[in-house]
Design a protein around this motif. Structure first.
Motif, PDB file in Angstrom:
ATOM      1  N   GLU A 366       0.831  -1.205   0.000  1.00 41.29           N
ATOM      2  CA  GLU A 366       0.000   0.000   0.000  1.00 41.29           C
ATOM      3  C   GLU A 366       0.869   1.260   0.000  1.00 41.29           C
ATOM      4  OE1 GLU A 366      -3.025   2.426   2.903  1.00 41.29           O
ATOM      5  OE2 GLU A 366      -2.802   0.264   3.223  1.00 41.29           O
ATOM      6  N   GLY A 370       1.402   4.213  -3.074  1.00 40.20           N
ATOM      7  CA  GLY A 370       1.290   5.658  -2.921  1.00 40.20           C
ATOM      8  C   GLY A 370       2.501   6.382  -3.457  1.00 40.20           C
ATOM      9  N   TYR A 382      -1.376   1.447  -9.759  1.00 42.65           N
ATOM     10  CA  TYR A 382      -2.682   0.776  -9.739  1.00 42.65           C
ATOM     11  C   TYR A 382      -2.533  -0.719  -9.499  1.00 42.65           C
ATOM     12  CZ  TYR A 382      -4.167   5.205 -11.841  1.00 42.65           C
ATOM     13  OH  TYR A 382      -4.402   6.528 -12.095  1.00 42.65           O
ATOM     14  N   ALA A 385      -1.832  -1.131  -5.860  1.00 41.08           N
ATOM     15  CA  ALA A 385      -3.045  -0.848  -5.089  1.00 41.08           C
ATOM     16  C   ALA A 385      -4.009  -2.022  -5.149  1.00 41.08           C
ATOM     17  CB  ALA A 385      -3.716   0.414  -5.626  1.00 41.08           C
ATOM     18  N   LEU A 389      -5.021  -3.101  -1.399  1.00 37.14           N
ATOM     19  CA  LEU A 389      -6.092  -2.365  -0.733  1.00 37.14           C
ATOM     20  C   LEU A 389      -7.159  -3.275  -0.128  1.00 37.14           C
ATOM     21  CD1 LEU A 389      -6.652   0.822  -2.911  1.00 37.14           C
ATOM     22  CD2 LEU A 389      -5.296   0.499  -0.858  1.00 37.14           C
ATOM     23  N   TRP A 405      -7.972   6.305  -2.001  1.00 40.86           N
ATOM     24  CA  TRP A 405      -7.568   5.739  -3.292  1.00 40.86           C
ATOM     25  C   TRP A 405      -8.754   5.722  -4.254  1.00 40.86           C
ATOM     26  CZ3 TRP A 405      -3.488   4.387  -6.112  1.00 40.86           C
ATOM     27  CH2 TRP A 405      -2.249   4.326  -5.479  1.00 40.86           C
TER      28      TRP A 405
END
Length: 893
Positions: A366, A370, A382, A385, A389, A405
């Protein structure tokens, strides 16, 4: 030839051994009391922290405690010019003053040649041992001692006799040579983490300085601004104490460009070298810091030692999360990130890209995602993520991070990445954005390869949204088809399903069975993977305890759960705030209003947006009852109006009903029949509204609120016979729901109404009081109605269920005897000398003191002579003043 006079102590030595004045608003830190077993049994205590962590204040607190327990306290403030000879003289004079023994250390102080070095320390130790005093030596600012004197101090502590304990305070970057004492358990070190203010300590300090001008929310915001840094809290208080509106002043401070914020940062970063500042500017781009990550990011091979040194010398780093990981103070990080924004774009992108690669290699996906996004690597961001996530919301409870997000992901990316879509749906369901969650679930179910397990997980998502939307009947419809044999394989989802089964049982009104259902959740060694959902299970158990009035059990369960949630998720996370609402409701019933206020401080706005309806209701109700108990009815009514507004804004009509019902209860306390009637009319209109839910589970709760409000309205009109019927109907609903606390309240109200009708009610009253006693409900009757509370006090036997009259404020020792000064227990004075000192402080003559003590005037003169000698005073007034300075006489009230 005349004899050579002994030099005697100089004036600056006297100042060195004079304790500092104790401020009136000194916060007594109960978790750091000198009498604590952990502190009392260790022969040496070492306070080590950078400037501004309240070391001297804590020493002053401990000195008062030591004096109160009868110890002799010798105080020494170290200075840079304290060579070993001067240190020995200071030690001797400190004991002479603290013990009121004018002859102590005469060979060290009054002779022409003072023994030097370790010989002098040995002589001092021998005299301390021979004196048989229970002595505590306090050395403040020991980091200022020159190296030779530090060695002498270390020698002193290694060879201390059994009757000597020592407390030493120094900055964190100072090596005093106590390593062996620490290793062998002879020295306990208290550092930054121990010395930071807790929220309760900040609340106490704000209350002492500002009184009613600042509420608990203001104090909590101030605490979060300074992150417990004592100097930061003190500076903020100094800045706002002159303001007419402290709340507005704190809001100004918390602004990104607030003046005090800049001042804080200046203090934190003061005296940093250019290389250190450049290093901190680049690592400020990170949320969590690791020495290896910092080395890779900055190219500084000395990064580990640099981090360690800056952490010792400044308050920039506020917490060690686990292992080698650190976190930067929010204020410092924000200021340094502003500096980082001025770096060239290519350098910033490179820093973020290197951070992303390092974090991804270690499975911190995560955070890596970022940094990849900030580096401009969108596709990689992406991908990371999508991989992280779902775990962030399900395992770590990072709902806010997932929603953040979601707000920056293109719609097309969501449809391409089903795992991201699931994470987003879960996050939105557990908030006020439940309708958006429903739309995302529809997109998931419209996709290919939808099997039974996915449909069951979607039902769990929609069920969660229904709970947050206060639609219990819809939740039941979604849960019940999968209740017996859910087609789930993931242990995480099976645990979530078990929690939902327990909550479903609670809605039917069986708290004990709900707890049993929760205990039947999957068990095994799942590590941290199930920690978050396990806490949800504890939340449901805690809710069941609060539901049935088992507040003692609720506190014992929820207190440690909340502490862990605050540490892992943050104090203002939605889950922590919901736990706090449950715990605050429990401790309020235990008649601990200050504790309840501290738990809810600066959390209500989070609950308004993201809290379960039940926790929003409990938080508002607790705060309104606390305001009413303080006599601030206007504030209580404002809070209830706020609850109504939240109900309207979030489409939660039960909150509106609860608000109106509590307003009826409040007006009934003063027999305002017309106000109660108007609120009841609003309740009836809301219940009749076609848009109001009609489901069985929802209506049962709503009907209870309505019936209880009508019962209170009849009490307000003093139509006692009319009150009995709605109260009886409310009691039947309460028994169905298993809400024992409310059942006890209704029992008391029914007994009260029957008594006013002239009917027999003592048996009913005894049952209500006995049940309240069993459950530990100390406020139930006083909160229901003040006349009921008084009637219980007058008519019922003693017990915990009886409302306790407001306790008189605890006064300091100096005020307990009509404001007269009192001597503190100490080995420095005999009991008779202490008694003479007390009477002398009341300005009595020798003859009057003799009459009071029933002894002759000559005896009093003899005691006075001893006091003059021990306290090195020339007048009676100086005797009293010196006794106060030394802590032998408490301040007058």
């Amino acid at each position: 030839m005349p004899p050579i006079a002994a030099p005697g102590p100089s004036g600056d030595l006297l100042l060195k051994v004079t304790p500092p004045r104790v401020p009136r608003e000194l916060v007594l830190r109960s978790r750091l009391m000198a009498g604590d077993v952990r502190l009392r049994e260790c022969p040496v205590l070492l306070l080590q922290a950078p400037a501004g962590f309240g070391k001297t204040s804590l020493l002053a607190q401990w000195r008062r405690e030591y004096l109160g327990s009868g110890d002799v306290v010798a105080w020494l403030s170290a200075q840079q010019r304290d060579d070993p000879s001067r240190l020995i003289q200071s030690l001797a004079l400190a004991v002479r003053m603290g013990a009121a023994r004018p002859t102590f250390g005469h060979t060290l102080l009054d002779s022409v040649t003072t023994p030097d070095g370790l010989e002098g320390i040995t002589a001092w130790l021998a005299e301390v041992a021979q004196s048989a005093l229970s002595l505590v030596l306090i050395v403040d600012e020991a980091d200022r001692l020159p190296p030779a004197s530090r060695e002498a101090l270390a020698y002193l502590l290694r060879n201390a006799p059994p009757n000597l304990r020592a407390v030493v305070a120094a900055r964190a970057d100072c090596d005093l040579g106590f390593g062996d004492l620490i290793a062998y358990g002879q020295c306990l070190v208290l550092g930054q983490a121990a010395l930071r203010f807790t929220l309760e300590e900040t609340l106490s300090l704000v209350q002492a300085r500002l009184g009613a001008r600042a509420d608990a929310d203001t104090a909590a915001r101030l605490h979060e601004l300074a992150e417990g840094w004592p100097l930061g809290v003190q500076l903020a208080l100094s800045a706002i104490s002159a303001s007419a509106d402290p709340q507005a002043e704190v809001l100004t401070m918390t602004a990104p460009r607030g003046g005090l914020r800049e001042h804080f940062v200046g203090l934190m970063l003061a005296n940093l070298e250019a290389l250190d500042l450049a290093f901190l500017t680049r690592i400020a781009l990170l949320d969590n810091l690791h020495p290896e990550l910092c080395r890779m990011l900055t190219g500084d091979d000395d990064a580990s030692r640099r981090l360690e040194r800056i952490s010792r010398e400044t308050p920039v780093f506020v917490a060690a999360e686990h292992g080698d990981w650190l976190r930067m103070h929010t204020l410092a990080r924000d200021a340094l990130r502003q500096r980082a924004e001025m770096l060239p774009l290519t350098e910033r992108n490179g820093l973020h890209a290197r951070a992303s690669s390092w974090l991804a290699e270690r499975g911190l996906l995560e955070e890596a995602a970022g940094h990849a996004l900030l580096a401009g690597e969108h596709d990689r961001a992406y991908d990371l993520a999508e991989r992280s996530l779902y775990e962030s919301i399900m395992v770590r409870g990072r709902q806010g991070a997932v929603i953040a997000w979601l707000d920056r992901l293109p719609e097309a990316e969501l449809d391409r990445r089903p795992r991201l879509l699931l994470a987003a749906a879960w996050s939105l369901a557990l908030s006020e954005r439940h309708e958006e969650a429903g739309r995302l679930v529809a997109r998931i179910l419209a996709g290919p390869e939808v099997d039974a397990a996915l449909r069951c997980e979607c039902a769990l998502i929609l069920g969660g949204a229904a709970v947050f939307a206060d639609q219990p009947d819809r939740f039941a419809d979604l849960h019940d088809p999968w209740a017996e044999s859910p087609p789930l394989r993931d242990p995480l989802l099976l645990f979530v399903h078990a929690n939902r089964t327990a909550f479903r049982t609670l809605l039917e009104g069986d708290p004990a069975l709900a707890r049993l259902r929760q205990q039947q959740a999957p068990r095994g060694d799942f590590g941290r993977a199930l920690e978050y959902v396990d806490r949800w299970g504890e939340f449901i158990v805690g809710l069941s305890y609060v539901w049935e009035g088992q507040v003692l059990l609720a506190e014992s369960l929820l207190r440690p759960t909340l502490a862990r949630a605050d540490a892992d998720l943050g104090r203002r996370s939605a889950f922590s705030c919901m736990l706090a609402a449950l715990l605050a409701a429990a401790v309020w019933e235990l008649d601990r209003p200050a504790d309840a206020a501290a738990l809810l401080a600066n959390r209500l706005d989070v609950l308004e947006r993201n809290g379960l309806p039940e926790t929003v209701l409990l938080a508002y109700r607790t705060l309104a009852r606390a305001a009413m108990a303080e006599g601030a009815e206007h504030r209580a009514l404002e809070l209830l109006a706020g609850m109504h507004a939240v109900g309207v804004a979030r489409g939660l009509p039960r909150l509106c009903l609860a608000s109106l019902g509590d307003q009826v209860r409040m007006h009934a306390r003063r027999y305002r029949a017309d106000s109660c009637r108007r609120s009841c009319e609003q309740i009836d209109a809301l219940m009749a509204d076609p848009a109001t839910p009609r489901g069985r589970l929802w209506r049962r709760h709503a009907d209870l609120l309505s019936e209880l409000a009508h019962g209170y309205a009849a009490i307000a009109a003093q139509d006692w016979r009319q009150a009995i019927e709605p109260l009886a109907r409310a009691e039947a609903l309460v028994l169905e729901l298993g809400q024992t606390r409310l059942h006890i309240e209704i029992l008391g109200l029914r007994a009260f109404a029957l008594d006013r009708c002239g009917e027999r009610s003592q048996a009913l009253l005894r049952e209500a009081v006995d049940l309240a006693d069993t459950y530990g409900l100390r406020r139930v009757f006083a909160d229901a109605h003040p006349d009921l509370g008084q009637w219980v006090l007058d008519a019922a036997p003693a017990g915990a269920g009886r409302p306790t009259p407001a306790a008189a404020p605890v006064r300091p020792d100096a005020e307990r005897d009509g404001g007269r000064p009192r001597s503190t227990p100490s080995m420095a004075l005999t009991p008779k000398e202490r008694e003479v000192l007390e009477l002398l402080a009341r300005s009595l003559s020798n003859k009057e003191i003799g009459r009071a003590m029933q002894v002759g005037e000559e005896t009093i003169k003899w005691h006075m002579k001893n006091l003059f000698a021990k306290l090195d005073a020339g007048t009676r007034k100086q005797v009293v003043q010196r006794a106060r300075i030394l802590g032998l006489l408490s301040e007058e009230g």
